[in-house]
Design an enzyme around this catalytic site. Structure first.
Site, PDB file in Angstrom:
ATOM      1  N   TYR A 151      43.211  40.197  32.667  1.00 49.36           N
ATOM      2  CA  TYR A 151      42.232  40.622  33.666  1.00 49.36           C
ATOM      3  C   TYR A 151      42.151  42.139  33.853  1.00 49.36           C
ATOM      4  O   TYR A 151      41.317  42.615  34.619  1.00 49.36           O
ATOM      5  CB  TYR A 151      42.562  39.970  35.014  1.00 49.36           C
ATOM      6  CG  TYR A 151      42.586  38.464  34.932  1.00 49.36           C
ATOM      7  CD1 TYR A 151      41.406  37.741  34.820  1.00 49.36           C
ATOM      8  CD2 TYR A 151      43.798  37.767  34.942  1.00 49.36           C
ATOM      9  CE1 TYR A 151      41.435  36.355  34.724  1.00 49.36           C
ATOM     10  CE2 TYR A 151      43.826  36.386  34.847  1.00 49.36           C
ATOM     11  CZ  TYR A 151      42.642  35.688  34.742  1.00 49.36           C
ATOM     12  OH  TYR A 151      42.661  34.329  34.646  1.00 49.36           O
TER      13      TYR A 151
ATOM     14  N   HIS B 221      36.032  42.394  38.204  1.00 45.76           N
ATOM     15  CA  HIS B 221      36.643  41.795  39.391  1.00 45.76           C
ATOM     16  C   HIS B 221      37.851  42.600  39.866  1.00 45.76           C
ATOM     17  O   HIS B 221      38.288  42.444  40.998  1.00 45.76           O
ATOM     18  CB  HIS B 221      37.063  40.362  39.065  1.00 45.76           C
ATOM     19  CG  HIS B 221      36.806  39.369  40.159  1.00 45.76           C
ATOM     20  ND1 HIS B 221      35.929  39.563  41.205  1.00 45.76           N
ATOM     21  CD2 HIS B 221      37.344  38.137  40.369  1.00 45.76           C
ATOM     22  CE1 HIS B 221      35.928  38.509  41.993  1.00 45.76           C
ATOM     23  NE2 HIS B 221      36.785  37.630  41.514  1.00 45.76           N
TER      24      HIS B 221
ATOM     25  N   PHE C 150      46.161  35.115  42.600  1.00 46.35           N
ATOM     26  CA  PHE C 150      44.810  35.271  42.054  1.00 46.35           C
ATOM     27  C   PHE C 150      43.905  35.765  43.165  1.00 46.35           C
ATOM     28  O   PHE C 150      44.203  35.612  44.352  1.00 46.35           O
ATOM     29  CB  PHE C 150      44.303  33.954  41.446  1.00 46.35           C
ATOM     30  CG  PHE C 150      44.845  33.715  40.067  1.00 46.35           C
ATOM     31  CD1 PHE C 150      44.344  34.422  38.976  1.00 46.35           C
ATOM     32  CD2 PHE C 150      45.864  32.807  39.861  1.00 46.35           C
ATOM     33  CE1 PHE C 150      44.860  34.228  37.709  1.00 46.35           C
ATOM     34  CE2 PHE C 150      46.387  32.599  38.593  1.00 46.35           C
ATOM     35  CZ  PHE C 150      45.881  33.308  37.513  1.00 46.35           C
TER      36      PHE C 150
ATOM     37  N   ASN D 252      41.270  34.792  44.608  1.00 41.65           N
ATOM     38  CA  ASN D 252      40.825  33.871  45.652  1.00 41.65           C
ATOM     39  C   ASN D 252      41.907  33.525  46.671  1.00 41.65           C
ATOM     40  O   ASN D 252      41.615  32.920  47.696  1.00 41.65           O
ATOM     41  CB  ASN D 252      40.284  32.577  45.026  1.00 41.65           C
ATOM     42  CG  ASN D 252      39.033  32.834  44.210  1.00 41.65           C
ATOM     43  OD1 ASN D 252      38.478  33.929  44.224  1.00 41.65           O
ATOM     44  ND2 ASN D 252      38.590  31.824  43.483  1.00 41.65           N
TER      45      ASN D 252
ATOM     46  N   ASP E  50      35.307  44.365  44.733  1.00 41.68           N
ATOM     47  CA  ASP E  50      34.040  44.403  43.997  1.00 41.68           C
ATOM     48  C   ASP E  50      32.926  43.771  44.826  1.00 41.68           C
ATOM     49  O   ASP E  50      33.184  42.948  45.697  1.00 41.68           O
ATOM     50  CB  ASP E  50      34.185  43.659  42.665  1.00 41.68           C
ATOM     51  CG  ASP E  50      34.539  42.183  42.859  1.00 41.68           C
ATOM     52  OD1 ASP E  50      35.576  41.902  43.498  1.00 41.68           O
ATOM     53  OD2 ASP E  50      33.785  41.310  42.389  1.00 41.68           O
TER      54      ASP E  50
ATOM     55  N   ASN F 194      35.315  35.326  47.679  1.00 45.17           N
ATOM     56  CA  ASN F 194      36.418  34.402  47.967  1.00 45.17           C
ATOM     57  C   ASN F 194      37.721  35.113  48.324  1.00 45.17           C
ATOM     58  O   ASN F 194      38.508  34.601  49.116  1.00 45.17           O
ATOM     59  CB  ASN F 194      36.635  33.443  46.797  1.00 45.17           C
ATOM     60  CG  ASN F 194      35.495  32.451  46.685  1.00 45.17           C
ATOM     61  OD1 ASN F 194      34.894  32.068  47.684  1.00 45.17           O
ATOM     62  ND2 ASN F 194      35.178  32.038  45.470  1.00 45.17           N
TER      63      ASN F 194
END
Length: 185
Positions: free
Chosen positions: A14, A19, A64, A66, A91, A112
């Site tokens: 990632y 994100h 993560f 979320n 973001d 989220n």
């Protein structure tokens, strides 16, 4: 004490994705203050510095995106940090790429990570710096936010990261967040 939380997803897969712009901003700020993310606590990597005699935590949740609230809520409680002394950097697909927008408080707006933080801190009265990543034109939202910036987009985003760090430093220097918003929005 102040806490600045950059949102993102942990791991090589990632790194430098759309994100993860929150991570990019707090990493840039850590570079400016010559501090490293060398402490791990409550599912977060933490870099600590002092600005004007006040302790400042720079935070990258290791959950993560979320589930970011799982790190933010316990850190806030453990360090006894008031909600108004927290800034979340994240973001925003509904903003033009490279723009930043500072907000005093607000709803999750469909993000989220912010929803999770609101649930874990029991309120939405925390400050935010939103970094625009544009809305996908020809791919799914998931593929868009997990994609990396193109060569043409990188300088635009670096300018946004610099601008967000300038705003954070201005606020940390003792200026009100309202004055910071007026100057950097």
């Amino acid at each position: 004490m102040k806490m600045i939380v950059g949102l993102g997803n942990i791991g090589k897969k990632y790194e430098n994705t759309r994100h993860n712009v929150g991570f990019s901003v707090v990493e840039e700020l850590a570079n400016r203050y010559s501090v490293k993310f060398d402490q791990e606590k409550f599912e977060a990597l933490i870099a600590t510095t002092f600005v004007n005699g006040e302790k400042v935590l720079l935070v990258k949740p290791t959950t993560f995106m979320n589930d970011s609230g799982r790190a933010v809520g316990p850190l806030m409680n453990y360090f006894n940090i008031a909600l108004e002394d927290i800034i979340i950097v994240h973001d925003d697909m509904d903003m033009e790429m490279g723009r930043i927008r500072l907000r005093q408080k607000g709803s999750a707006g469909g993000h989220n990570g912010i929803k999770s933080i609101i649930a874990h801190v029991h309120g939405q009265d925390f400050k935010r710096i939103k970094v625009g990543i544009d809305h996908p034109q020809q791919m799914t939202v998931v593929n868009w936010v997990l994609s990396r910036f193109s060569g043409d987009e990188r300088p635009v985003m670096q300018t946004a990261f610099d601008h967000a760090c300038d705003a954070l430093e201005y606020w940390l220097a003792g200026n009100t967040f309202m004055n910071t918003m007026n100057r950097y929005n």
